[in-house]
Design an enzyme around this catalytic site. Structure first.
Site, PDB file in Angstrom:
ATOM      1  N   LYS A  41       0.860  -1.180   0.000  1.00 35.74           N
ATOM      2  CA  LYS A  41       0.000   0.000   0.000  1.00 35.74           C
ATOM      3  C   LYS A  41       0.898   1.232   0.000  1.00 35.74           C
ATOM      4  CE  LYS A  41      -3.723   2.154   2.630  1.00 35.74           C
ATOM      5  NZ  LYS A  41      -4.593   2.008   3.803  1.00 35.74           N
ATOM      6  N   LYS A  69      -2.233  -1.511  -3.807  1.00 37.64           N
ATOM      7  CA  LYS A  69      -3.108  -0.362  -3.752  1.00 37.64           C
ATOM      8  C   LYS A  69      -2.300   0.919  -3.813  1.00 37.64           C
ATOM      9  CE  LYS A  69      -6.213   1.707  -0.481  1.00 37.64           C
ATOM     10  NZ  LYS A  69      -6.729   1.658   0.842  1.00 37.64           N
TER      11      LYS A  69
HETATM   12  C1  PBG Z   1      -7.116   3.144   5.361  1.00 31.18           C
HETATM   13  C2  PBG Z   1      -7.592   3.121   3.965  1.00 31.18           C
HETATM   14  C3  PBG Z   1      -7.431   4.110   2.982  1.00 31.18           C
HETATM   15  C4  PBG Z   1      -8.060   3.637   1.821  1.00 31.18           C
HETATM   16  C5  PBG Z   1      -8.576   2.396   2.124  1.00 31.18           C
HETATM   17  N1  PBG Z   1      -8.256   2.066   3.438  1.00 31.18           N
HETATM   18  C6  PBG Z   1      -6.892   5.461   3.064  1.00 31.18           C
HETATM   19  C7  PBG Z   1      -5.531   5.750   3.480  1.00 31.18           C
HETATM   20  O1  PBG Z   1      -4.668   4.889   3.629  1.00 31.18           O
HETATM   21  O2  PBG Z   1      -5.286   6.929   3.686  1.00 31.18           O
HETATM   22  C8  PBG Z   1      -8.139   4.362   0.513  1.00 31.18           C
HETATM   23  C9  PBG Z   1      -9.162   3.867  -0.441  1.00 31.18           C
HETATM   24  C10 PBG Z   1      -9.434   4.781  -1.573  1.00 31.18           C
HETATM   25  O3  PBG Z   1      -8.764   5.806  -1.773  1.00 31.18           O
HETATM   26  O4  PBG Z   1     -10.376   4.478  -2.316  1.00 31.18           O
HETATM   27  N2  PBG Z   1      -8.078   2.610   6.243  1.00 31.18           N
END
Ligand code: PBG
Length: 329
Positions: free
Chosen positions: A199, A251
């Site tokens: 991520k 992601k």
């Molecule tokens: C954190 C989380 C995030 C997203 C999903 N889970 C945001 C982050 O890490 O700041 C982002 C998902 C998206 O942008 O569609 N719980």
């Protein structure tokens, strides 16, 4: 003049031939719909930066879930958005059986049972007053190991509320192993873990922060990955698989096709991708301006993720695309 003997165009000549040789075909069952449930909401509320996506009430959440399941989507990923008054330094509402995410998981399970896979976001950022994915140490940094202790209890609470699969997304070191041990210790050996393994600290999460009314001031670069790094993602994935991840995820999606593909080549667990809020917003904004063919852009982006190696894709278009695919084939 020499004309070609070999003509790849032959296989592109008619729709029937093209269909016959198509290498990747999307299916509803591989699409997962992320859903937002907002505490204390009287009516579903549109999210400005994600046109077409709503913050749900408990009622509208159940309806959206039923619709998604009827369309054949493979899973639902639930995010809870607590009222500000219920955020605190340790994110305790995330562990509370009556916290908004756990309430939503129970509602989803009651609504759809085992007809799809109910997944829960296992992270503290929606529940902390400072908006970080973990608890803070005295110096203001995110305390990895103190956070793991909380994730362990949060995982159990989510499973007891009805999640079939938990999705640790906080990028804490060792989170998969700790969650696996906690679930096993509580008798939940059969609950699987979808690990947000690679991520990235991405600008493409921008609209999501509106969607969950994030309290974050700053960034997540001390725990999410540097977009410049690829090998680091492989290391994260190897660790997660060793710690017991059942599925590994990358992601965002489209800007990281190389990462998806490299991971697919190296592991034998299913690989997933999250087509995030910013990817969604870009297509919707361009389409609203008449600058892009919306439907073709959606299908092309999802097909590209699949071609790169994503076997499961989280997308805000999941229900719409599932219906489209059903009508198409
Ligand atoms: C954190 C989380 C995030 C997203 C999903 N889970 C945001 C982050 O890490 O700041 C982002 C998902 C998206 O942008 O569609 N719980």
């Amino acid at each position: 003049m020499s004309f070609p003997d070999i003509r790849p165009r032959r296989l592109r000549r008619t729709p029937a031939i093209r269909r016959l040789v198509e290498e990747n075909r999307l299916a509803p069952s591989e699409l997962v719909l992320p859903l937002f449930l907002k505490e204390g909401l009287a009516e579903p509320k549109p999210i400005k930066s994600m046109p077409g996506v709503l913050q749900h009430t408990r009622d509208s959440l159940r309806k959206a879930a039923a619709e998604a399941v009827a369309a054949g989507v493979g899973g639902l990923m639930l995010f809870g958005v607590p009222e500000d008054a219920n955020k605190d330094a340790t994110g305790s509402a995330g562990l509370d059986p009556d916290g908004i995410l756990n309430v939503g998981l129970r509602d989803l399970r009651a609504e759809v049972g085992d007809n799809t896979v109910i997944m829960s976001d296992l992270c503290l950022d929606e529940f902390t007053s400072h908006g970080h994915c973990g608890v803070l140490a005295a110096d203001g940094s995110v305390d990895n190991d103190a956070t793991l202790v909380i994730y362990a209890d949060m995982a159990i609470a989510q499973v007891e509320a009805g999640a079939h699969m938990v999705g640790p997304s906080g990028m804490m070191d060792g989170q998969i192993g700790v969650v696996r041990k906690a679930l096993d210790g509580a008798g939940h050996q059969d609950i699987s873990i979808l690990a947000y393994s690679a991520k990235y600290a991405s600008a493409f999460f921008g609209p999501f922060r509106d969607a969950v009314e994030s309290s974050l001031d700053g960034d997540r670069r001390q725990y999410q990955q540097d977009p410049a790094n690829a090998r680091e993602a492989l290391r994260e994935v190897e660790l997660d698989v060793a710690e017991g991840a059942d599925i590994v995820m990358v992601k965002p999606g489209l800007p990281y096709l190389d990462i998806i593909s490299a991971i697919r080549d190296r592991v034998n667990v299913p690989v997933a991708a999250y087509q995030v809020s910013g990817e969604y917003a870009m297509v919707e904004a361009a389409a609203a301006n008449g600058w892009i063919d919306r439907e073709r852009a959606i299908l092309e982006s999802l097909t590209a993720l699949k071609r790169a190696g994503s076997q499961i894709t989280l997308t805000y278009w999941a229900t719409e695309v599932a219906v489209l695919l059903r009508d198409r084939y």
